[in-house]
Design an enzyme around this catalytic site. Structure first.
Site, PDB file in Angstrom:
ATOM      1  N   ASP A   1       0.247  -1.163  -0.308  1.00  0.00           N
ATOM      2  CA  ASP A   1      -0.297  -0.126   0.076  1.00  0.00           C
ATOM      3  C   ASP A   1       0.611   1.377   0.254  1.00  0.00           C
ATOM      4  O   ASP A   1       1.950   0.946   0.476  1.00  0.00           O
ATOM      5  CB  ASP A   1      -1.536   0.155   1.552  1.00  0.00           C
ATOM      6  CG  ASP A   1      -0.358  -0.098   2.285  1.00  0.00           C
ATOM      7  OD1 ASP A   1       0.911  -0.116   2.509  1.00  0.00           O
ATOM      8  OD2 ASP A   1      -0.257  -0.792   3.616  1.00  0.00           O
TER       9      ASP A   1
ATOM     10  N   ASN B   1      -8.404   0.003  13.625  1.00  0.00           N
ATOM     11  CA  ASN B   1     -10.355  -0.218  13.453  1.00  0.00           C
ATOM     12  C   ASN B   1      -9.808  -1.466  12.408  1.00  0.00           C
ATOM     13  O   ASN B   1     -11.068  -1.721  11.735  1.00  0.00           O
ATOM     14  CB  ASN B   1     -10.419   0.771  12.092  1.00  0.00           C
ATOM     15  CG  ASN B   1      -9.153   0.737  10.854  1.00  0.00           C
ATOM     16  OD1 ASN B   1      -8.369   0.297  11.049  1.00  0.00           O
ATOM     17  ND2 ASN B   1      -9.751   1.806   9.934  1.00  0.00           N
TER      18      ASN B   1
ATOM     19  N   HIS C   1      -8.370  -2.414  10.037  1.00  0.00           N
ATOM     20  CA  HIS C   1      -7.797  -3.121   8.343  1.00  0.00           C
ATOM     21  C   HIS C   1      -6.670  -3.833   8.615  1.00  0.00           C
ATOM     22  O   HIS C   1      -5.882  -4.001   8.893  1.00  0.00           O
ATOM     23  CB  HIS C   1      -7.714  -1.297   8.233  1.00  0.00           C
ATOM     24  CG  HIS C   1      -6.138  -0.721   8.623  1.00  0.00           C
ATOM     25  ND1 HIS C   1      -6.007   0.484   8.208  1.00  0.00           N
ATOM     26  CD2 HIS C   1      -5.143  -1.284   8.256  1.00  0.00           C
ATOM     27  CE1 HIS C   1      -5.262   1.176   8.225  1.00  0.00           C
ATOM     28  NE2 HIS C   1      -4.223   0.091   8.977  1.00  0.00           N
TER      29      HIS C   1
ATOM     30  N   GLU D   1     -10.152  -0.547   4.243  1.00  0.00           N
ATOM     31  CA  GLU D   1     -11.093  -0.361   5.662  1.00  0.00           C
ATOM     32  C   GLU D   1     -12.110  -1.358   5.787  1.00  0.00           C
ATOM     33  O   GLU D   1     -12.272  -1.692   4.753  1.00  0.00           O
ATOM     34  CB  GLU D   1     -11.189   1.617   5.072  1.00  0.00           C
ATOM     35  CG  GLU D   1      -9.857   2.137   4.930  1.00  0.00           C
ATOM     36  CD  GLU D   1      -8.980   2.295   6.405  1.00  0.00           C
ATOM     37  OE1 GLU D   1      -9.141   2.151   7.044  1.00  0.00           O
ATOM     38  OE2 GLU D   1      -8.745   3.593   6.078  1.00  0.00           O
TER      39      GLU D   1
HETATM   40  C1  GLP Z   1      -0.842   1.048   8.474  1.00  0.00           C
HETATM   41  C2  GLP Z   1      -0.560  -0.189   6.896  1.00  0.00           C
HETATM   42  C3  GLP Z   1      -1.107  -0.945   7.302  1.00  0.00           C
HETATM   43  C4  GLP Z   1      -0.018  -1.395   8.322  1.00  0.00           C
HETATM   44  C5  GLP Z   1      -0.976  -1.306   9.581  1.00  0.00           C
HETATM   45  C6  GLP Z   1      -0.804  -1.400  10.968  1.00  0.00           C
HETATM   46  O1  GLP Z   1      -1.986   2.433   7.856  1.00  0.00           O
HETATM   47  N1  GLP Z   1      -1.479   1.478   5.881  1.00  0.00           N
HETATM   48  O2  GLP Z   1      -0.279  -1.780   6.353  1.00  0.00           O
HETATM   49  O3  GLP Z   1      -0.010  -2.627   8.454  1.00  0.00           O
HETATM   50  O4  GLP Z   1      -1.485   0.129   9.628  1.00  0.00           O
HETATM   51  O5  GLP Z   1       0.802  -0.148  11.085  1.00  0.00           O
HETATM   52  P1  GLP Z   1       1.344  -0.441  12.370  1.00  0.00           P
HETATM   53  O6  GLP Z   1       1.948  -2.267  12.155  1.00  0.00           O
HETATM   54  O7  GLP Z   1       2.427   0.940  12.168  1.00  0.00           O
HETATM   55  O8  GLP Z   1       0.520  -0.591  13.458  1.00  0.00           O
END
Ligand code: GLP
Length: 237
Positions: free
Chosen positions: A67, A136, A138, A143
């Site tokens: 992403d 949330n 995702h 989302e």
């Molecule tokens: C982010 C990314 C994801 C990531 C998730 C968790 O916004 N879009 O690819 O895995 O949210 O992020 P984190 O590991 O920093 O908690």
């Protein structure tokens, strides 16, 4: 989905790195798709160390970006590409031709979505999928509300993702959209590692563990896969 709890983030990172390495040992040209979140910081460090220690050949692995934030690309600090450049691509010396696709938040979204889907159709499925879970629920930027058959698409970010996403940047960033591979291709991956680290993830981890597959919690679709859900004791709550 199989759940495994590790005594510390370091133990989780070591186990994750070993599993990542196994995929590449079994298939030297594995198609890898790696999340770019803080959850993976320690895992990728361990993985790079392990590759170097074992002198594993990574010259044939194929990488796809999961992403990217709308409006950003790898030249922007805080972008997903910059994260993977610093932690995976440069330390492993991956060549540009090994990166099959990386979402570019500065380019027209529709053409990129078609390109990513065509690549996945021709070269997929993904062999190694490393995922984090958003606050949330995702996955990537899939989302809440996303259907499980969704493919690469542009997303209007939820308020949660806009707010939480500020942590990746040194200064306030106007985050509005994102580009992400879709749930269909994530769920079809041959090896899926979902990771959760830290007490702040305990709420969403508990929600995921008691959920059934439903669009309100995108990660819940992993229940129907062979995903290994790895969490540390703090995230288990
Ligand atoms: C982010 C990314 C994801 C990531 C998730 C968790 O916004 N879009 O690819 O895995 O949210 O992020 P984190 O590991 O920093 O908690």
């Amino acid at each position: 989905m199989i759940t495994k709890v590790y005594e510390s983030p370091a133990a989780l990172a070591r186990a994750s790195a070993a599993r990542m390495l196994q995929v590449i040992a079994d298939k030297p040209n594995a198609l890898c798709c790696l999340a770019a979140g803080f959850t993976q910081n320690e895992t990728y460090g361990q993985f790079v160390n392990l590759v170097k220690e074992r002198q594993t050949d990574v010259s044939r692995i194929r990488l796809m970006g999961l992403d990217e934030w709308g409006g950003l690309n790898g030249t922007d600090p805080g972008s997903c590409r910059a994260y993977l450049d610093a932690r995976i691509i440069r330390p492993l010396g991956l060549k540009e031709e090994q990166i099959l696709f990386f979402p570019d938040g500065k380019q027209a979204a529709q053409a990129q979505c078609l390109q990513a889907d065509a690549l996945l159709d021709a070269q997929g499925p993904i062999d190694l999928m490393v995922l984090g879970i958003g606050m949330n629920g995702h996955l990537g930027f899939n989302e809440p509300g996303t259907e499980p058959w969704t493919r690469t698409h542009q997303v209007v970010l939820s308020d949660t993702s806009r707010q939480v996403g500020q942590k990746y940047f040194d200064q306030e960033m106007p985050l509005q959209t994102g580009l992400t591979l879709g749930l269909k291709d994530l769920l079809a991956a041959r090896t899926i590692l979902l990771q959760a680290v830290g007490q702040h993830k305990a709420g969403i981890v508990a929600a995921l563990l008691r959920s059934s597959p439903d669009t309100s919690l995108p990660a819940s679709f992993l229940h129907d896969t062979d995903c290994l859900f790895m969490m540390d004791e703090a995230a288990r709550g």
